[in-house]
Scaffold this motif. Structure first.
Motif, PDB file in Angstrom:
ATOM      1  N   TYR A  96      -0.483 -17.390 -17.626  1.00 27.99           N
ATOM      2  CA  TYR A  96      -1.052 -17.793 -16.348  1.00 27.99           C
ATOM      3  C   TYR A  96      -0.548 -16.863 -15.245  1.00 27.99           C
ATOM      4  O   TYR A  96       0.547 -16.315 -15.327  1.00 27.99           O
ATOM      5  CB  TYR A  96      -0.660 -19.234 -15.990  1.00 27.99           C
ATOM      6  N   ALA A  97      -1.364 -16.721 -14.194  1.00 28.30           N
ATOM      7  CA  ALA A  97      -0.954 -15.965 -13.005  1.00 28.30           C
ATOM      8  C   ALA A  97      -1.595 -16.609 -11.795  1.00 28.30           C
ATOM      9  O   ALA A  97      -2.810 -16.857 -11.797  1.00 28.30           O
ATOM     10  CB  ALA A  97      -1.359 -14.499 -13.116  1.00 28.30           C
ATOM     11  N   ASP A  98      -0.796 -16.904 -10.778  1.00 28.76           N
ATOM     12  CA  ASP A  98      -1.340 -17.466  -9.541  1.00 28.76           C
ATOM     13  C   ASP A  98      -0.972 -16.630  -8.322  1.00 28.76           C
ATOM     14  O   ASP A  98      -1.163 -17.064  -7.199  1.00 28.76           O
ATOM     15  CB  ASP A  98      -0.894 -18.917  -9.348  1.00 28.76           C
ATOM     16  N   MET A  99      -0.451 -15.429  -8.555  1.00 24.40           N
ATOM     17  CA  MET A  99      -0.193 -14.489  -7.463  1.00 24.40           C
ATOM     18  C   MET A  99      -0.405 -13.069  -7.959  1.00 24.40           C
ATOM     19  O   MET A  99      -0.372 -12.796  -9.161  1.00 24.40           O
ATOM     20  CB  MET A  99       1.224 -14.663  -6.909  1.00 24.40           C
ATOM     21  N   ARG A 113      -8.020  -6.203  -9.023  1.00 19.00           N
ATOM     22  CA  ARG A 113      -8.110  -5.330 -10.187  1.00 19.00           C
ATOM     23  C   ARG A 113      -6.926  -5.616 -11.108  1.00 19.00           C
ATOM     24  O   ARG A 113      -5.768  -5.534 -10.681  1.00 19.00           O
ATOM     25  CB  ARG A 113      -8.106  -3.857  -9.790  1.00 19.00           C
ATOM     26  N   ILE A 114      -7.234  -5.948 -12.349  1.00 11.91           N
ATOM     27  CA  ILE A 114      -6.205  -6.090 -13.381  1.00 11.91           C
ATOM     28  C   ILE A 114      -6.131  -4.767 -14.113  1.00 11.91           C
ATOM     29  O   ILE A 114      -7.136  -4.279 -14.646  1.00 11.91           O
ATOM     30  CB  ILE A 114      -6.553  -7.232 -14.346  1.00 11.91           C
ATOM     31  N   PRO A 203      -0.420  -6.687 -17.780  1.00  8.66           N
ATOM     32  CA  PRO A 203      -1.060  -5.849 -16.748  1.00  8.66           C
ATOM     33  C   PRO A 203      -0.684  -6.298 -15.339  1.00  8.66           C
ATOM     34  O   PRO A 203      -0.245  -7.434 -15.120  1.00  8.66           O
ATOM     35  CB  PRO A 203      -2.549  -6.065 -17.015  1.00  8.66           C
ATOM     36  N   THR A 204      -0.857  -5.414 -14.391  1.00 10.14           N
ATOM     37  CA  THR A 204      -0.631  -5.743 -12.981  1.00 10.14           C
ATOM     38  C   THR A 204      -1.898  -6.326 -12.373  1.00 10.14           C
ATOM     39  O   THR A 204      -2.993  -6.165 -12.904  1.00 10.14           O
ATOM     40  CB  THR A 204      -0.221  -4.494 -12.184  1.00 10.14           C
ATOM     41  N   ILE A 205      -1.737  -7.004 -11.249  1.00 10.67           N
ATOM     42  CA  ILE A 205      -2.872  -7.582 -10.515  1.00 10.67           C
ATOM     43  C   ILE A 205      -2.797  -7.074  -9.083  1.00 10.67           C
ATOM     44  O   ILE A 205      -1.838  -7.355  -8.364  1.00 10.67           O
ATOM     45  CB  ILE A 205      -2.831  -9.119 -10.536  1.00 10.67           C
ATOM     46  N   THR A 206      -3.797  -6.314  -8.671  1.00  6.37           N
ATOM     47  CA  THR A 206      -3.808  -5.711  -7.337  1.00  6.37           C
ATOM     48  C   THR A 206      -4.970  -6.255  -6.514  1.00  6.37           C
ATOM     49  O   THR A 206      -6.117  -6.252  -6.978  1.00  6.37           O
ATOM     50  CB  THR A 206      -3.934  -4.178  -7.433  1.00  6.37           C
ATOM     51  N   ARG A 207      -4.667  -6.707  -5.306  1.00  7.88           N
ATOM     52  CA  ARG A 207      -5.727  -7.188  -4.417  1.00  7.88           C
ATOM     53  C   ARG A 207      -6.500  -5.990  -3.886  1.00  7.88           C
ATOM     54  O   ARG A 207      -5.917  -5.003  -3.425  1.00  7.88           O
ATOM     55  CB  ARG A 207      -5.160  -7.999  -3.268  1.00  7.88           C
ATOM     56  N   LEU A 208      -7.839  -6.084  -3.913  1.00  6.97           N
ATOM     57  CA  LEU A 208      -8.696  -5.025  -3.404  1.00  6.97           C
ATOM     58  C   LEU A 208      -9.187  -5.329  -1.996  1.00  6.97           C
ATOM     59  O   LEU A 208      -8.843  -4.647  -1.044  1.00  6.97           O
ATOM     60  CB  LEU A 208      -9.886  -4.816  -4.365  1.00  6.97           C
ATOM     61  N   THR A 209     -10.016  -6.349  -1.855  1.00  8.70           N
ATOM     62  CA  THR A 209     -10.531  -6.753  -0.547  1.00  8.70           C
ATOM     63  C   THR A 209     -10.613  -8.271  -0.498  1.00  8.70           C
ATOM     64  O   THR A 209     -10.559  -8.949  -1.515  1.00  8.70           O
ATOM     65  CB  THR A 209     -11.938  -6.170  -0.295  1.00  8.70           C
ATOM     66  N   CYS A 210     -10.744  -8.771   0.742  1.00 10.33           N
ATOM     67  CA  CYS A 210     -10.940 -10.205   0.936  1.00 10.33           C
ATOM     68  C   CYS A 210     -12.085 -10.415   1.931  1.00 10.33           C
ATOM     69  O   CYS A 210     -12.337  -9.562   2.792  1.00 10.33           O
ATOM     70  CB  CYS A 210      -9.680 -10.873   1.492  1.00 10.33           C
TER      71      CYS A 210
END
Length: 215
Positions: A96-99, A113-114, A203-210
């Motif tokens: 699980y990932a929530d951040m 992006r994962i 893998p990493t989780i990177t925010r792209l846009t909101c």
């Protein structure tokens, strides 16, 4: 012989009655508080995973004992309340990932992006869930992205975009607003063993846009 005034007897009777009533109401209040505290602590334990062994790998975490014969009462209760089937260690592992990797809460109105290596597995699936644990669905699309549809890089890594708008390549569609959680289910994987879990690369989780970001 001591004679008591009827009024004194009446006053004494009223005093003992009031004392008895006070003890009763004190017991009732204490009992009610105890019930609410007990139910509240049980709800928090079930909702937040307290009482379970939690393994953390980057921004991902898992509960290896869920679904296993050695699962404790909290783990069994969580599955019973949620009505979900969790693969046992012999079948696989759920992460699980929530951040995101910057420490920000995952939001449905944002895109991500994962990137990187997924743990080895014969088959895996990825979906997004809302706060209530329901899978987030996009009209006309599968609610999960599965390994059979994945395109990998030359070095075995994967780049997957999670967004409400269609993106070419590896893409998981989401919709709505508010917090979300990513659920990565691995089947037939070495990560189900204690050693494999410790050695798994996530893998990493990177925010792209909101939504609302200035262009």
């Amino acid at each position: 012989m001591l004679l008591l005034c009827p009024c004194a007897i009446h006053d004494a009777s009223q005093f003992f009655k009031q004392a008895s009533d006070l003890r009763f109401y004190t017991f009732l209040i204490a009992f009610t508080v105890a019930i609410f505290l007990g139910l509240g602590s049980a709800w928090i334990a079930l909702e937040r995973g307290y009482g379970l062994e939690r393994r953390v790998n980057g921004v991902w975490y898992s509960y290896p004992d869920r679904g296993s014969p050695d699962a404790g009462p909290y783990a069994r209760a969580q599955l019973a309340v949620a009505g979900r089937l969790i693969p046992g260690r012999a079948e696989g592992m759920v992460f699980y990932a929530d951040m995101d990797s910057a420490g920000h809460a995952l939001l449905r109105q944002c895109s991500y992006r994962i990137q990187g290596e997924f743990p080895q597995a014969r088959f895996w699936s990825l979906n997004a869930q809302d706060e209530a644990g329901a899978v987030i669905r996009t009209a006309g699309l599968s609610p999960s992205f599965v390994s059979d549809h994945a395109t990998y890089g030359e070095n075995g890594t994967i780049s997957l975009v999670i967004a409400s708008r269609i993106v070419s390549g590896n893409w998981l569609g989401i919709s709505g607003e508010g917090p979300m959680r990513l659920v990565l289910s691995l089947f037939d994987t070495p990560a189900s063993a204690n050693f494999g879990l410790a050695q798994s690369t996530m893998p990493t989780i990177t925010r792209l846009t909101c939504a609302g970001d200035r262009q």
